[in-house]
Design a protein around this motif. Structure first.
Motif, PDB file in Angstrom:
ATOM      1  N   TRP A  69       0.986  -1.127  -0.130  1.00 14.15           N
ATOM      2  CA  TRP A  69      -0.098   0.089  -0.057  1.00 14.15           C
ATOM      3  C   TRP A  69       0.824   1.378  -0.104  1.00 14.15           C
ATOM      4  O   TRP A  69       0.585   2.131  -0.715  1.00 14.15           O
ATOM      5  CB  TRP A  69      -0.921  -0.018   1.210  1.00 14.15           C
ATOM      6  CG  TRP A  69      -1.650   1.397   1.437  1.00 14.15           C
ATOM      7  CD1 TRP A  69      -1.518   2.019   2.269  1.00 14.15           C
ATOM      8  CD2 TRP A  69      -2.699   1.660   0.685  1.00 14.15           C
ATOM      9  NE1 TRP A  69      -2.061   3.304   2.377  1.00 14.15           N
ATOM     10  CE2 TRP A  69      -3.032   3.103   1.418  1.00 14.15           C
ATOM     11  CE3 TRP A  69      -3.635   1.304  -0.261  1.00 14.15           C
ATOM     12  CZ2 TRP A  69      -4.243   3.911   1.004  1.00 14.15           C
ATOM     13  CZ3 TRP A  69      -4.629   2.069  -0.722  1.00 14.15           C
ATOM     14  CH2 TRP A  69      -4.959   3.181  -0.097  1.00 14.15           C
ATOM     15  N   LYS A  70       1.961   1.161   0.917  1.00 17.75           N
ATOM     16  CA  LYS A  70       2.843   2.448   1.041  1.00 17.75           C
ATOM     17  C   LYS A  70       3.484   2.822  -0.331  1.00 17.75           C
ATOM     18  O   LYS A  70       3.966   3.729  -0.619  1.00 17.75           O
ATOM     19  CB  LYS A  70       3.736   2.062   2.122  1.00 17.75           C
ATOM     20  CG  LYS A  70       3.191   2.501   3.379  1.00 17.75           C
ATOM     21  CD  LYS A  70       4.083   2.357   4.556  1.00 17.75           C
ATOM     22  CE  LYS A  70       3.585   2.536   6.047  1.00 17.75           C
ATOM     23  NZ  LYS A  70       4.188   1.596   6.953  1.00 17.75           N
ATOM     24  N   SER A  71       3.937   1.615  -1.127  1.00 15.91           N
ATOM     25  CA  SER A  71       4.708   1.711  -2.313  1.00 15.91           C
ATOM     26  C   SER A  71       3.790   1.598  -3.644  1.00 15.91           C
ATOM     27  O   SER A  71       4.551   1.558  -4.521  1.00 15.91           O
ATOM     28  CB  SER A  71       5.863   0.987  -2.129  1.00 15.91           C
ATOM     29  OG  SER A  71       5.545  -0.353  -1.879  1.00 15.91           O
ATOM     30  N   MET A  72       2.618   1.776  -3.326  1.00 15.53           N
ATOM     31  CA  MET A  72       1.817   1.494  -4.579  1.00 15.53           C
ATOM     32  C   MET A  72       1.870   2.507  -5.600  1.00 15.53           C
ATOM     33  O   MET A  72       1.775   1.944  -7.011  1.00 15.53           O
ATOM     34  CB  MET A  72       0.218   1.603  -4.113  1.00 15.53           C
ATOM     35  CG  MET A  72      -0.630   0.556  -4.721  1.00 15.53           C
ATOM     36  SD  MET A  72      -2.219   0.471  -3.751  1.00 15.53           S
ATOM     37  CE  MET A  72      -3.329   0.142  -5.253  1.00 15.53           C
ATOM     38  N   ASP A  73       2.131   3.666  -5.418  1.00 11.51           N
ATOM     39  CA  ASP A  73       2.236   4.865  -6.378  1.00 11.51           C
ATOM     40  C   ASP A  73       3.642   4.532  -7.203  1.00 11.51           C
ATOM     41  O   ASP A  73       3.737   4.927  -8.250  1.00 11.51           O
ATOM     42  CB  ASP A  73       2.651   6.226  -5.775  1.00 11.51           C
ATOM     43  CG  ASP A  73       1.278   6.494  -5.088  1.00 11.51           C
ATOM     44  OD1 ASP A  73       0.205   5.881  -5.219  1.00 11.51           O
ATOM     45  OD2 ASP A  73       1.587   7.237  -3.722  1.00 11.51           O
ATOM     46  N   ARG A  74       4.645   3.627  -6.568  1.00 10.68           N
ATOM     47  CA  ARG A  74       5.879   3.529  -7.328  1.00 10.68           C
ATOM     48  C   ARG A  74       5.611   2.155  -8.164  1.00 10.68           C
ATOM     49  O   ARG A  74       6.608   1.917  -8.814  1.00 10.68           O
ATOM     50  CB  ARG A  74       6.972   3.594  -6.555  1.00 10.68           C
ATOM     51  CG  ARG A  74       7.617   4.718  -5.884  1.00 10.68           C
ATOM     52  CD  ARG A  74       8.607   4.652  -5.035  1.00 10.68           C
ATOM     53  NE  ARG A  74       8.170   4.509  -3.691  1.00 10.68           N
ATOM     54  CZ  ARG A  74       8.677   3.795  -2.823  1.00 10.68           C
ATOM     55  NH1 ARG A  74       9.496   3.057  -3.221  1.00 10.68           N
ATOM     56  NH2 ARG A  74       8.103   3.775  -1.615  1.00 10.68           N
ATOM     57  N   PHE A  75       4.618   1.579  -8.027  1.00 16.54           N
ATOM     58  CA  PHE A  75       4.555   0.181  -8.632  1.00 16.54           C
ATOM     59  C   PHE A  75       4.021   0.603  -9.983  1.00 16.54           C
ATOM     60  O   PHE A  75       2.876   1.025 -10.035  1.00 16.54           O
ATOM     61  CB  PHE A  75       3.506  -0.728  -8.026  1.00 16.54           C
ATOM     62  CG  PHE A  75       3.080  -1.954  -8.914  1.00 16.54           C
ATOM     63  CD1 PHE A  75       4.030  -2.728  -9.154  1.00 16.54           C
ATOM     64  CD2 PHE A  75       1.844  -2.160  -9.403  1.00 16.54           C
ATOM     65  CE1 PHE A  75       3.989  -3.905  -9.822  1.00 16.54           C
ATOM     66  CE2 PHE A  75       1.665  -3.306 -10.278  1.00 16.54           C
ATOM     67  CZ  PHE A  75       2.619  -4.174 -10.387  1.00 16.54           C
ATOM     68  N   GLU A  76       4.720   0.428 -10.897  1.00 17.75           N
ATOM     69  CA  GLU A  76       4.273   0.820 -12.364  1.00 17.75           C
ATOM     70  C   GLU A  76       3.785  -0.132 -13.293  1.00 17.75           C
ATOM     71  O   GLU A  76       3.479  -0.019 -14.548  1.00 17.75           O
ATOM     72  CB  GLU A  76       5.456   1.717 -13.021  1.00 17.75           C
ATOM     73  CG  GLU A  76       5.481   2.840 -12.413  1.00 17.75           C
ATOM     74  CD  GLU A  76       7.320   3.413 -12.480  1.00 17.75           C
ATOM     75  OE1 GLU A  76       8.053   2.741 -13.242  1.00 17.75           O
ATOM     76  OE2 GLU A  76       7.281   4.610 -12.202  1.00 17.75           O
ATOM     77  N   GLY A  77       3.435  -1.515 -12.917  1.00 17.46           N
ATOM     78  CA  GLY A  77       3.088  -2.276 -13.472  1.00 17.46           C
ATOM     79  C   GLY A  77       4.233  -3.100 -14.395  1.00 17.46           C
ATOM     80  O   GLY A  77       3.753  -3.819 -15.488  1.00 17.46           O
ATOM     81  N   ARG A  78       5.435  -2.890 -14.133  1.00 13.64           N
ATOM     82  CA  ARG A  78       6.379  -3.554 -14.953  1.00 13.64           C
ATOM     83  C   ARG A  78       6.529  -4.971 -14.757  1.00 13.64           C
ATOM     84  O   ARG A  78       6.654  -6.026 -15.646  1.00 13.64           O
ATOM     85  CB  ARG A  78       7.821  -2.995 -14.691  1.00 13.64           C
ATOM     86  CG  ARG A  78       8.171  -1.809 -15.750  1.00 13.64           C
ATOM     87  CD  ARG A  78       9.232  -1.156 -15.462  1.00 13.64           C
ATOM     88  NE  ARG A  78       9.499  -0.591 -13.925  1.00 13.64           N
ATOM     89  CZ  ARG A  78      10.153   0.241 -13.361  1.00 13.64           C
ATOM     90  NH1 ARG A  78      11.429   0.110 -13.860  1.00 13.64           N
ATOM     91  NH2 ARG A  78      10.139   0.835 -12.335  1.00 13.64           N
ATOM     92  N   ALA A  79       6.314  -5.248 -13.598  1.00 20.32           N
ATOM     93  CA  ALA A  79       6.397  -6.781 -13.112  1.00 20.32           C
ATOM     94  C   ALA A  79       4.797  -7.069 -12.987  1.00 20.32           C
ATOM     95  O   ALA A  79       3.812  -6.092 -12.824  1.00 20.32           O
ATOM     96  CB  ALA A  79       6.861  -7.173 -11.568  1.00 20.32           C
ATOM     97  N   SER A  80       4.454  -8.235 -12.807  1.00 21.58           N
ATOM     98  CA  SER A  80       2.771  -8.575 -12.364  1.00 21.58           C
ATOM     99  C   SER A  80       2.648  -8.425 -11.028  1.00 21.58           C
ATOM    100  O   SER A  80       3.850  -8.372 -10.186  1.00 21.58           O
ATOM    101  CB  SER A  80       2.448 -10.012 -12.791  1.00 21.58           C
ATOM    102  OG  SER A  80       2.895 -11.000 -11.724  1.00 21.58           O
ATOM    103  N   VAL A  81       1.442  -7.911 -10.731  1.00 18.22           N
ATOM    104  CA  VAL A  81       1.219  -7.512  -9.198  1.00 18.22           C
ATOM    105  C   VAL A  81       1.417  -8.655  -8.311  1.00 18.22           C
ATOM    106  O   VAL A  81       2.152  -8.724  -7.457  1.00 18.22           O
ATOM    107  CB  VAL A  81      -0.251  -7.269  -9.073  1.00 18.22           C
ATOM    108  CG1 VAL A  81      -0.646  -6.875  -7.549  1.00 18.22           C
ATOM    109  CG2 VAL A  81      -0.649  -6.269  -9.774  1.00 18.22           C
TER     110      VAL A  81
END
Lengths: 211, 81
Positions: A69-81
């Protein structure tokens, strides 16, 4: 007068931004909830299979989602969730194991009683022949239950090494690096875990089948 | 070639899985297993444990919807505090 104008400008300027951030916030929450509903089971299973009890496994999953949740903004969908969440969980587990490092030396100083001084199997620990392969038989469910209870009896560092090797398919070099173990320590730990697990399975399964 | 003990043989069996045995060690192990039925049993059971470990990865243990809601609530609450 001048100050009032600039104040009202501030409000109008802030308003659309505020609304926008609210909808993004809700969207983010919705997405997050979907992730928990979709992946919590898999993460939980992984932790339990690694030998954590249910309560501890649940805490690890919660901790994983908190970090996500805390780093969700940095998750850019490069890897699968899914992969991303698993990486977080595995890091949590490694952190946990690092904290239990102090026990390694105590464990290794214990005498291994399964062998006598000459390195021969000690009589009570003679491996006994097995009749059928439980992993292939219809009694698979029973075997699974016994297997879980036996692997649950391994100590923390044994479990770690064991499951890093057999669940993550890591090689000894990697495992030693991650846990700061010497190769000698690693082999001793693995050796004892295997011998102990085998003895427990034998007592609870192989012998029942031979009755 | 020096004969190896059962304890060493068990070590070799585990190291062999990772391809970490020298030719000489493989020969020593082979020779030990040829004469030691106890270690042959160990080797067979070890292989069985490895198979069980691979199979066991397929098990999925579901968390209840309640527990998932608890996770969601506690994470979102934590964020707002």
């Amino acid at each position: 007068m001048r100050s009032t104008t600039s104040f009202s400008i501030l409000i109008t300027a802030a308003q659309p931004h505020l609304m926008n951030s609210n909808t993004t916030e809700t969207k983010k929450e919705e997405q997050f909830k979907d992730w928990v509903r979709e992946y919590a089971d898999l993460l939980f299973s992984h932790a339990v299979l690694r030998g954590f009890d249910h309560e501890h496994a649940r805490d690890l999953v919660q901790d994983t989602f908190l970090s996500a949740w805390k780093s969700m903004d940095r998750f850019e969908g490069r890897a699968s969730v899914k992969n991303w969440l698993f990486v977080i969980l595995k890091n949590k587990i490694t952190d946990y194991y690092r904290k239990t490092q102090g026990r390694v030396n105590i464990l290794l100083s214990q005498h291994n009683t399964q062998f006598d001084d000459a390195g021969h199997w000690a009589k009570p620990f003679y491996p006994k022949a097995l009749t059928i392969d439980p992993a292939e038989s219809q009694d698979h469910h029973d075997f699974h239950t016994i297997f879980e209870s036996c692997s649950g009896k391994l100590n923390t560092i044994q479990k770690t090494v064991f499951f890093m090797k057999y669940m993550d398919d890591l090689e000894s070099d990697d495992i030693c690096l991650q846990l700061s173990l010497t190769p000698n320590n690693y082999w001793t730990i693995l050796h004892r875990a295997k011998v102990q697990l085998r003895a427990c399975l034998e007592k609870n399964w192989f012998l029942i089948r031979n009755l | 070639m020096k004969p190896i003990s059962c304890k060493e043989a068990v070590d070799y069996i585990l190291k062999k899985e990772e391809g970490k045995l020298s030719l000489l060690q493989r020969l020593s192990l082979w020779r030990h297993l040829a004469t030691c039925s106890l270690c042959r049993i160990f080797a067979a059971q070890n292989a069985l444990i490895n198979r069980a470990l691979k199979k066991r990865q397929q098990h999925v243990l579901p968390l209840s919807e309640d527990e998932k809601d608890k996770i969601i609530q506690s994470v979102l609450k934590d964020q707002k505090e």
